[in-house]
Design a protein around this motif. Structure first.
Motif, PDB file in Angstrom:
ATOM      1  N   UNK A 125       0.885  -0.935   0.018  1.00 16.85           N
ATOM      2  CA  UNK A 125      -0.263  -0.009   0.068  1.00 16.85           C
ATOM      3  C   UNK A 125       0.969   1.184   0.196  1.00 16.85           C
ATOM      4  N   UNK A 126       0.708   1.931  -1.015  1.00 18.36           N
ATOM      5  CA  UNK A 126       1.810   3.179  -1.237  1.00 18.36           C
ATOM      6  C   UNK A 126       1.298   4.422  -0.547  1.00 18.36           C
ATOM      7  N   UNK A 127      -0.054   4.778  -0.625  1.00 20.79           N
ATOM      8  CA  UNK A 127      -0.513   6.156  -0.262  1.00 20.79           C
ATOM      9  C   UNK A 127      -0.454   6.442   1.186  1.00 20.79           C
ATOM     10  N   UNK A 128      -0.705   7.717   1.280  1.00 21.14           N
ATOM     11  CA  UNK A 128      -0.564   8.230   2.762  1.00 21.14           C
ATOM     12  C   UNK A 128      -1.624   9.175   3.420  1.00 21.14           C
ATOM     13  N   UNK A 129      -2.327   9.890   2.750  1.00 21.35           N
ATOM     14  CA  UNK A 129      -3.296  10.814   3.225  1.00 21.35           C
ATOM     15  C   UNK A 129      -4.822  10.296   2.794  1.00 21.35           C
ATOM     16  N   UNK A 130      -5.297  11.155   2.141  1.00 20.54           N
ATOM     17  CA  UNK A 130      -6.864  10.651   1.704  1.00 20.54           C
ATOM     18  C   UNK A 130      -6.436   9.599   0.366  1.00 20.54           C
ATOM     19  N   UNK A 131      -5.264   9.661  -0.085  1.00 19.63           N
ATOM     20  CA  UNK A 131      -5.068   8.401  -1.005  1.00 19.63           C
ATOM     21  C   UNK A 131      -4.964   6.969  -0.398  1.00 19.63           C
ATOM     22  N   UNK A 132      -4.533   7.040   0.974  1.00 18.91           N
ATOM     23  CA  UNK A 132      -4.500   5.794   1.746  1.00 18.91           C
ATOM     24  C   UNK A 132      -5.969   5.204   1.782  1.00 18.91           C
ATOM     25  N   UNK A 133      -6.810   6.044   2.298  1.00 16.95           N
ATOM     26  CA  UNK A 133      -8.113   5.859   2.495  1.00 16.95           C
ATOM     27  C   UNK A 133      -8.964   5.175   1.254  1.00 16.95           C
ATOM     28  N   UNK A 134      -8.576   6.068  -0.037  1.00 11.40           N
ATOM     29  CA  UNK A 134      -8.983   5.444  -1.228  1.00 11.40           C
ATOM     30  C   UNK A 134      -8.447   4.016  -1.618  1.00 11.40           C
ATOM     31  N   UNK A 135      -7.107   3.874  -1.237  1.00  5.98           N
ATOM     32  CA  UNK A 135      -6.543   2.825  -1.779  1.00  5.98           C
ATOM     33  C   UNK A 135      -6.876   1.473  -0.974  1.00  5.98           C
ATOM     34  N   UNK A 136      -7.233   1.501   0.306  1.00  5.05           N
ATOM     35  CA  UNK A 136      -7.525   0.625   1.164  1.00  5.05           C
ATOM     36  C   UNK A 136      -9.117   0.148   0.599  1.00  5.05           C
TER      37      UNK A 136
END
Ligand SMILES: Nc1nc2c(ncn2[C@@H]2O[C@H](COP(=O)(O)OP(=O)(O)OP(=O)(O)O)[C@@H](O)[C@H]2O)c(=O)[nH]1
Ligand SMILES: [Mg+2]
Length: 240
Positions: free
Chosen positions: A175-186
């Motif tokens: 899993x690469x993303x950190x902020x909002x991207x992390x929530x979308x990626x998950x």
């Protein structure tokens, strides 16, 4: 079901005591893990001290600010290693009302793999945000849903519950993303694995104390990653 609540903190000394009190009031049985990134304002010490007052709480101390996604990944690993059945996520700035925790837990108990406390389903709400911030959040969500084929209204939300059996299937190291991207990626990872996602309405509140760690870098990261995943998975024909 044994549940772990992960509370990421960076500079939340003004909020953490009230957060812990309200969490304990709402959910007498969840175990609490504060994941602090060496906050200079002493958040970790306060959390540890007040953790003994509310009980069943501990602090994972990391040495430097490494991002929200990384804090959650460490918290998830910690909880999965210890055999928790449900892993809950919540901001530590009182934007998320701990009183909603039982409804998130209840939806997992009814069979959901991922429960999202959603601002954009009937009954959910956002504060009196500026026009700009509202549009960013709303259109960011529409863009992610459209590009990734997600039937989810609020995939950037950080108030969540994961069933552990689903989380174990996700390659957290990938899993690469950190902020909002992390929530979308998950969210995308769960949907791609055929997991069921349920949105329960929440009222999102503005942070009253302390400072925001949101930055334009986090927004740009999310937009770029969503676009990349969408293109990649269209080419590889592996969109859900
Ligand atoms: N451990 C850790 N926690 C973080 C980090 N960045 C943010 N947080 C925490 O993550 C939660 C969400 O961050 P916020 O700064 O509130 O971001 P936001 O909710 O998008 O922005 P606001 O609406 O302005 O509050 C808060 O509990 C922060 O303390 C980080 O790098 N490490
Ligand atoms: Mg916040």
């Amino acid at each position: 079901m044994r549940a772990l609540l992960i509370l990421p903190t960076f500079q939340e000394a003004l909020n953490i005591v009230e957060v812990l009190d309200r969490v304990r009031e709402a959910t007498p049985d969840v175990h609490i893990l504060v994941v602090d990134d060496g906050s200079p304002d002493g958040t970790a010490d306060l959390a540890e001290e007040h953790g003994t007052v509310v009980g069943d709480a501990e602090v994972l101390r990391r040495t430097e600010k490494s991002g929200l996604g990384s804090a959650y990944r460490d918290g998830f690993r910690w909880g999965l290693e210890r055999g928790f059945d449900v892993l809950l996520e919540m901001d530590s700035d009182l934007s998320h009302d701990p009183a909603a925790l039982p409804s998130l837990l209840g939806a997992v108990e009814h069979g959901a793999d991922l429960v999202i406390g959603s601002r954009y389903v009937p009954g959910g709400s956002i504060p009196a945000w500026s026009w700009h911030r509202r549009q960013l959040s709303r259109w960011g969500n529409r863009y992610a849903a459209g590009v990734l084929g997600l039937a989810v209204n609020d995939s950037t939300a950080g108030f969540r519950a994961y069933r552990a059996t689903m989380l174990r299937q996700v390659d957290l190291d990938g899993v690469a993303a950190d902020g909002y991207g992390f929530q979308i990626e998950m969210t995308y990872e769960v949907v791609r694995r055929g997991g069921s996602v349920v949105e329960v309405p929440i009222a999102f509140a503005d942070r009253l104390r302390g400072t925001s760690k949101m930055s334009s870098r986090i927004v740009v990261e999310a937009l770029a990653l969503v676009t990349w995943w969408g293109l990649r998975d269209r080419l590889l024909r592996r969109r859900p």
